[in-house]
Design a protein around this motif. Sequence first.
Motif, PDB file in Angstrom:
ATOM      1  N   PHE A 216      18.712  74.920  14.790  1.00 31.71           N
ATOM      2  CA  PHE A 216      18.453  73.649  15.346  1.00 31.71           C
ATOM      3  C   PHE A 216      17.179  73.179  14.941  1.00 31.71           C
ATOM      4  N   HIS A 228      11.485  67.646  22.690  1.00 26.00           N
ATOM      5  CA  HIS A 228      12.219  68.021  21.311  1.00 26.00           C
ATOM      6  C   HIS A 228      11.377  67.099  20.517  1.00 26.00           C
ATOM      7  N   ASP A 245       9.205  76.258  18.993  1.00 28.24           N
ATOM      8  CA  ASP A 245      10.454  76.720  19.700  1.00 28.24           C
ATOM      9  C   ASP A 245      11.570  76.474  18.331  1.00 28.24           C
ATOM     10  N   ASP A 257      17.100  81.721  19.586  1.00 28.17           N
ATOM     11  CA  ASP A 257      16.473  80.593  20.183  1.00 28.17           C
ATOM     12  C   ASP A 257      15.314  81.027  20.957  1.00 28.17           C
ATOM     13  N   HIS A 340      20.603  77.680  28.761  1.00 31.76           N
ATOM     14  CA  HIS A 340      21.838  77.354  28.168  1.00 31.76           C
ATOM     15  C   HIS A 340      22.435  78.586  27.634  1.00 31.76           C
ATOM     16  N   HIS A 347      23.570  75.797  21.296  1.00 33.37           N
ATOM     17  CA  HIS A 347      23.951  75.374  22.704  1.00 33.37           C
ATOM     18  C   HIS A 347      25.164  75.610  22.613  1.00 33.37           C
ATOM     19  N   GLU A 389      14.144  79.802  29.604  1.00 32.18           N
ATOM     20  CA  GLU A 389      13.364  78.781  29.210  1.00 32.18           C
ATOM     21  C   GLU A 389      12.411  77.933  30.232  1.00 32.18           C
ATOM     22  N   GLU A 429      10.524  81.169  26.068  1.00 36.83           N
ATOM     23  CA  GLU A 429      11.877  81.225  26.026  1.00 36.83           C
ATOM     24  C   GLU A 429      12.318  82.573  25.543  1.00 36.83           C
TER      25      GLU A 429
END
Length: 460
Positions: A216, A228, A245, A257, A340, A347, A389, A429
């Motif tokens: 991502f 984000h 992240d 992640d 998630h 995700h 996270e 996370e």
Amino acid sequence: MFAKEVYVRRRRTLLAKMREAGQSGLILFVGNAEAPAQFKDNCYKWRQDSSWLYYWGLDEPLMAAVMSIDSGEEILFADDVEIDDIIWMGPQPGVESKAASVGVLRHRPYGEIAAWMEERVKGRPVHFLPPSRYYNTLKLQQLLPGGKPSEALIKAVISMRLVKEDIEIEAIDAACALGYEMHSVARDAIEIGIVEQEIVGKMESVALAKGWGVSFPTIVTQHGETLHNHLHDKRVEPGKLMLIDAGLESNEHYASDFTRTYPTSGKFTAKQREIYQIVYDCNELAFSLTRPGITYREVHLATARKMLEGLQALGLVQGDLDEMVAAGIGGLFQPHGLGHNMGLDVHDMEDLGENLVGYDPDQTRAKQLGLGSLRMARRLVAGHVITDEPGIYFIPALIEKFKKEGLGYDFVNYAKLEGYYDFGGIRIEDDVLVTADGARRLGPCRLPASPDEVEAVLAR
Ligand code: GLY
Ligand code: MN
């Protein structure tokens, strides 16, 4: 790619699930097509659809497949390359052998799918998944005008992809090992005066050298309060918090992640350490509660309570903790969910519908800030792969909005919060597998996480 038997078994299981659900007719899968960036021969990096990868394995554009729920018949629609393709792409295996590599016996040219459907559908239901790309939205409209994605198929696919097989857990562990390496390179690259982008470059080179690439868009920022934040244009300043992240997708397309937050000067200030400790305690609490039988919604709410308890000790909030949780005060500090699902997508399966993926039939998604963003609320079972996270963010615009609207006046010490407007944000996370009797953090070892571990690794 896995062995052919894996794909054959998965498709058989899918058919059995559809039959058990009383469904009949056909299942249509449409793989991705290349997506032009400017003109048709200059495309975005190729990425196959994840559900296609799960059932059909073939990592190439312009493929489709149909299965009959009634007879079990399967057909792959794909084209053999011609001399023009060979000139530009080199020799390629034929469709016959590609189909055989995933256990499919019959194939037809890709261009014949419309005619085949017209001849064979004859009023029978055709089940398909919601397309994640516009090209496939159009393709499905052409093939099945007015058709709607099949909830029965979505549910059957989710029930399978949600609980990871052993070979998938191995693949995710491997992706997490590379994710660990990526994060270690990023952490070691933090240096006062350099531009954040330089850290991104070093870190993403690991993703490209050892895997498919990032899973991502990378977040490397001294403004972690912007959840984000994809800007990497600031110079690293002393005394700040650097939130990283980032994740990698392995060549097998399984994701990692992780998030870590580092003091740019190597040591936390007292104020930073206090907030960091709370986030760390929440991460630890979530992990300790994660086991089959508990819902991730309960885990989210337990960490929200823990977070408010820590913030209360600092005088930033006051009042009854349960009342604060119920009033959604946690969302002011953590406006996202605890985690998630993760797998072939970072995700996992959110293209199939966040609520169908992340909520059990007896659960309703909350509207509250924070809890409402919880993407995985389900009752946990062994084989779920989820992220843990928690984060604390001081978002001046959000705090001001709460204040202006008179929200949380009984609980929030707005005057004291003003002293945190330039604080930034902290998130920690990890990627977690639910096991038969608890949970295991994925990857060969855990990135340094406690405040002391972080300072020790930065001092090296
Ligand atoms: N780590 C990015 C996200 O979970 O959205
Ligand atoms: Mn995440």
